[in-house]
Design a protein around this motif. Structure first.
Motif, PDB file in Angstrom:
ATOM      1  N   ARG A  63       0.391  -1.601  -0.064  1.00 30.96           N
ATOM      2  CA  ARG A  63      -0.222   0.106   0.042  1.00 30.96           C
ATOM      3  C   ARG A  63       0.785   1.303  -0.103  1.00 30.96           C
ATOM      4  O   ARG A  63       1.823   1.634   1.160  1.00 30.96           O
ATOM      5  CB  ARG A  63      -0.973   0.325   0.884  1.00 30.96           C
ATOM      6  CG  ARG A  63      -1.710  -1.043   0.944  1.00 30.96           C
ATOM      7  CD  ARG A  63      -2.969  -1.277   2.621  1.00 30.96           C
ATOM      8  NE  ARG A  63      -3.792  -2.215   2.744  1.00 30.96           N
ATOM      9  CZ  ARG A  63      -3.787  -3.012   2.714  1.00 30.96           C
ATOM     10  NH1 ARG A  63      -2.504  -3.709   3.770  1.00 30.96           N
ATOM     11  NH2 ARG A  63      -4.817  -4.301   2.856  1.00 30.96           N
ATOM     12  N   LEU A  64       0.538   1.826  -0.783  1.00 33.32           N
ATOM     13  CA  LEU A  64       1.750   3.045  -0.701  1.00 33.32           C
ATOM     14  C   LEU A  64       0.794   4.453  -1.123  1.00 33.32           C
ATOM     15  O   LEU A  64      -0.513   4.656  -1.599  1.00 33.32           O
ATOM     16  CB  LEU A  64       2.475   2.818  -1.881  1.00 33.32           C
ATOM     17  CG  LEU A  64       3.125   1.856  -2.310  1.00 33.32           C
ATOM     18  CD1 LEU A  64       4.437   1.478  -3.490  1.00 33.32           C
ATOM     19  CD2 LEU A  64       4.161   1.856  -0.815  1.00 33.32           C
TER      20      LEU A  64
ATOM     21  N   TYR B 108       9.800   7.933  -0.898  1.00 35.68           N
ATOM     22  CA  TYR B 108       9.883   8.702   0.421  1.00 35.68           C
ATOM     23  C   TYR B 108       9.833   8.231   1.444  1.00 35.68           C
ATOM     24  O   TYR B 108       8.484   7.203   1.526  1.00 35.68           O
ATOM     25  CB  TYR B 108       9.508   9.913  -0.507  1.00 35.68           C
ATOM     26  CG  TYR B 108       9.847  10.970  -0.886  1.00 35.68           C
ATOM     27  CD1 TYR B 108      10.862  12.140  -0.537  1.00 35.68           C
ATOM     28  CD2 TYR B 108       9.327  11.358  -2.461  1.00 35.68           C
ATOM     29  CE1 TYR B 108      11.333  13.294  -1.323  1.00 35.68           C
ATOM     30  CE2 TYR B 108       9.685  12.169  -2.432  1.00 35.68           C
ATOM     31  CZ  TYR B 108      10.940  13.153  -2.770  1.00 35.68           C
ATOM     32  OH  TYR B 108      11.440  13.914  -3.193  1.00 35.68           O
ATOM     33  N   ASN B 109       9.770   8.227   2.236  1.00 38.45           N
ATOM     34  CA  ASN B 109       9.694   7.379   3.905  1.00 38.45           C
ATOM     35  C   ASN B 109       8.892   7.852   3.800  1.00 38.45           C
ATOM     36  O   ASN B 109       7.326   7.111   4.955  1.00 38.45           O
ATOM     37  CB  ASN B 109       9.952   7.519   4.499  1.00 38.45           C
ATOM     38  CG  ASN B 109      10.039   6.640   5.432  1.00 38.45           C
ATOM     39  OD1 ASN B 109      10.017   4.958   4.932  1.00 38.45           O
ATOM     40  ND2 ASN B 109      10.662   6.376   6.884  1.00 38.45           N
TER      41      ASN B 109
ATOM     42  N   ALA C  34      14.101  12.030  -0.758  1.00 37.08           N
ATOM     43  CA  ALA C  34      13.938  10.770  -1.782  1.00 37.08           C
ATOM     44  C   ALA C  34      15.051   9.692  -1.404  1.00 37.08           C
ATOM     45  O   ALA C  34      16.165  10.058  -0.977  1.00 37.08           O
ATOM     46  CB  ALA C  34      14.164  10.836  -3.225  1.00 37.08           C
ATOM     47  N   LEU C  35      14.003   8.026  -1.030  1.00 32.15           N
ATOM     48  CA  LEU C  35      15.225   7.239  -0.745  1.00 32.15           C
ATOM     49  C   LEU C  35      15.406   6.658  -1.929  1.00 32.15           C
ATOM     50  O   LEU C  35      16.505   6.366  -2.118  1.00 32.15           O
ATOM     51  CB  LEU C  35      13.986   6.254  -0.560  1.00 32.15           C
ATOM     52  CG  LEU C  35      13.523   6.631   1.328  1.00 32.15           C
ATOM     53  CD1 LEU C  35      12.443   5.707   1.953  1.00 32.15           C
ATOM     54  CD2 LEU C  35      14.393   6.979   2.313  1.00 32.15           C
ATOM     55  N   ALA C  36      14.664   6.925  -2.859  1.00 28.63           N
ATOM     56  CA  ALA C  36      15.266   6.433  -4.055  1.00 28.63           C
ATOM     57  C   ALA C  36      14.394   6.956  -6.016  1.00 28.63           C
ATOM     58  O   ALA C  36      14.020   7.284  -5.083  1.00 28.63           O
ATOM     59  CB  ALA C  36      15.357   4.488  -4.581  1.00 28.63           C
ATOM     60  N   THR C  37      15.335   7.075  -6.611  1.00 30.42           N
ATOM     61  CA  THR C  37      14.420   6.674  -7.820  1.00 30.42           C
ATOM     62  C   THR C  37      14.275   5.846  -8.933  1.00 30.42           C
ATOM     63  O   THR C  37      15.264   5.684  -8.741  1.00 30.42           O
ATOM     64  CB  THR C  37      14.986   8.073  -8.455  1.00 30.42           C
ATOM     65  OG1 THR C  37      15.241   9.426  -7.956  1.00 30.42           O
ATOM     66  CG2 THR C  37      14.684   8.843  -9.574  1.00 30.42           C
TER      67      THR C  37
ATOM     68  N   VAL D 257       5.379   6.748   0.152  1.00 32.14           N
ATOM     69  CA  VAL D 257       5.529   7.581  -0.471  1.00 32.14           C
ATOM     70  C   VAL D 257       5.825   7.705  -2.098  1.00 32.14           C
ATOM     71  O   VAL D 257       7.157   7.706  -2.536  1.00 32.14           O
ATOM     72  CB  VAL D 257       4.940   8.689  -0.613  1.00 32.14           C
ATOM     73  CG1 VAL D 257       4.632  10.275  -0.883  1.00 32.14           C
ATOM     74  CG2 VAL D 257       4.352   9.310   0.936  1.00 32.14           C
ATOM     75  N   LEU D 258       5.090   7.433  -3.343  1.00 31.23           N
ATOM     76  CA  LEU D 258       5.507   7.623  -4.256  1.00 31.23           C
ATOM     77  C   LEU D 258       5.631   9.044  -4.854  1.00 31.23           C
ATOM     78  O   LEU D 258       4.129   9.398  -5.086  1.00 31.23           O
ATOM     79  CB  LEU D 258       5.392   6.534  -5.455  1.00 31.23           C
ATOM     80  CG  LEU D 258       5.950   4.931  -5.844  1.00 31.23           C
ATOM     81  CD1 LEU D 258       5.127   3.969  -6.482  1.00 31.23           C
ATOM     82  CD2 LEU D 258       7.193   4.983  -5.060  1.00 31.23           C
TER      83      LEU D 258
END
Length: 234
Positions: free
Chosen positions: A6-7, A49-50, A57-60, A78-79
């Motif tokens: 779930r995002l 994002y957390n 950002a945690l990653a792209t 979060v996207l």
């Protein structure tokens, strides 16, 4: 381990919670997100994002061949979906009300319309259009002829009913503005025993006392009336 996560999906024009498969490729994910955000897949930049409040950002998610699960996503992360060419997709313009033509009326035009709140209030005499209530005149002085011990008659709205008694009090009270006249009636047609709201102004039997405004009182030779009972009544 569940294959669904779930995002929160956030774009310039949308904000929603989505259930996404971990095994979906980023290429297929972008196709799904195009339907959600309105941003063409080719123009999307997806960052993980957390939380919504995080600025870093945690990653792209830039490798279209990788699966969503490759980036270690967890529930309720979060996207954020950015748009590299907003002029094509009109990103952000749907929520920019400054670009919306406003329907405006001058005060004079508004006043002439009959389908407005103003017209409704005028028709139904509401608010500032309600009829002005006459201000209640408050007596501030007791007439010189209304003295304690004087016989009197109180104005009555009931035909044939004479409310007679004796003046027992004159002056200001704690229960109302202005001055009042306290009267002990000859009969139990009053409202109190000379006290109101715990404050005593004179003493009489219960339901024989009343307080009225001076303009309701006439002082004079008003003798006690004899009650004329029928012979068959006791």
């Amino acid at each position: 381990m569940s294959g669904v996560v779930r995002l929160f999906v956030i774009s310039p024009d949308t904000h929603s919670e989505r259930r996404l498969e971990l095994y979906v490729t980023i290429e297929k994910l972008k196709d799904k997100l195009e339907l959600i955000t309105g941003i063409p897949a080719a123009n999307q930049v997806i960052s993980l994002y957390n939380s919504e409040s995080d600025s870093e950002a945690l990653a792209t998610l830039s490798d279209n061949s990788k699966q969503l699960g490759f980036y270690g996503v967890r529930d309720y992360q979060v996207l954020r979906v950015g748009d590299t060419n907003p002029s094509v997709s009109f990103t952000g313009q749907m929520t920019d009300i400054s670009q919306v033509d406003k329907f405006e009326l001058t005060p004079e035009e508004y006043a002439r319309r009959q389908d407005t709140v103003l017209a409704y209030k005028q028709r139904h005499q509401m608010g500032r259009f309600a009829p002005k209530l006459e201000e209640t005149v408050v007596d501030t002085e007791i007439p010189t002829d209304i003295v304690i011990g004087a016989r009197c008659e109180v104005e009555s709205t009931e035909p044939g009913l004479k409310k007679r008694g004796v003046v027992r009090f004159t002056g200001p009270t704690k229960f109302g503005q202005g001055v009042w006249v306290g009267i002990e009636y000859d009969e139990p047609i009053g409202k109190n025993d000379g006290s109101v709201q715990g404050e005593r102004y004179f003493s009489c039997r219960p339901n024989y006392g009343v307080f009225v405004r001076p303009n309701k009182v006439r002082v004079g030779d008003y003798p006690v009336e004899d009650l004329d009972f029928d012979d068959e009544e006791m």
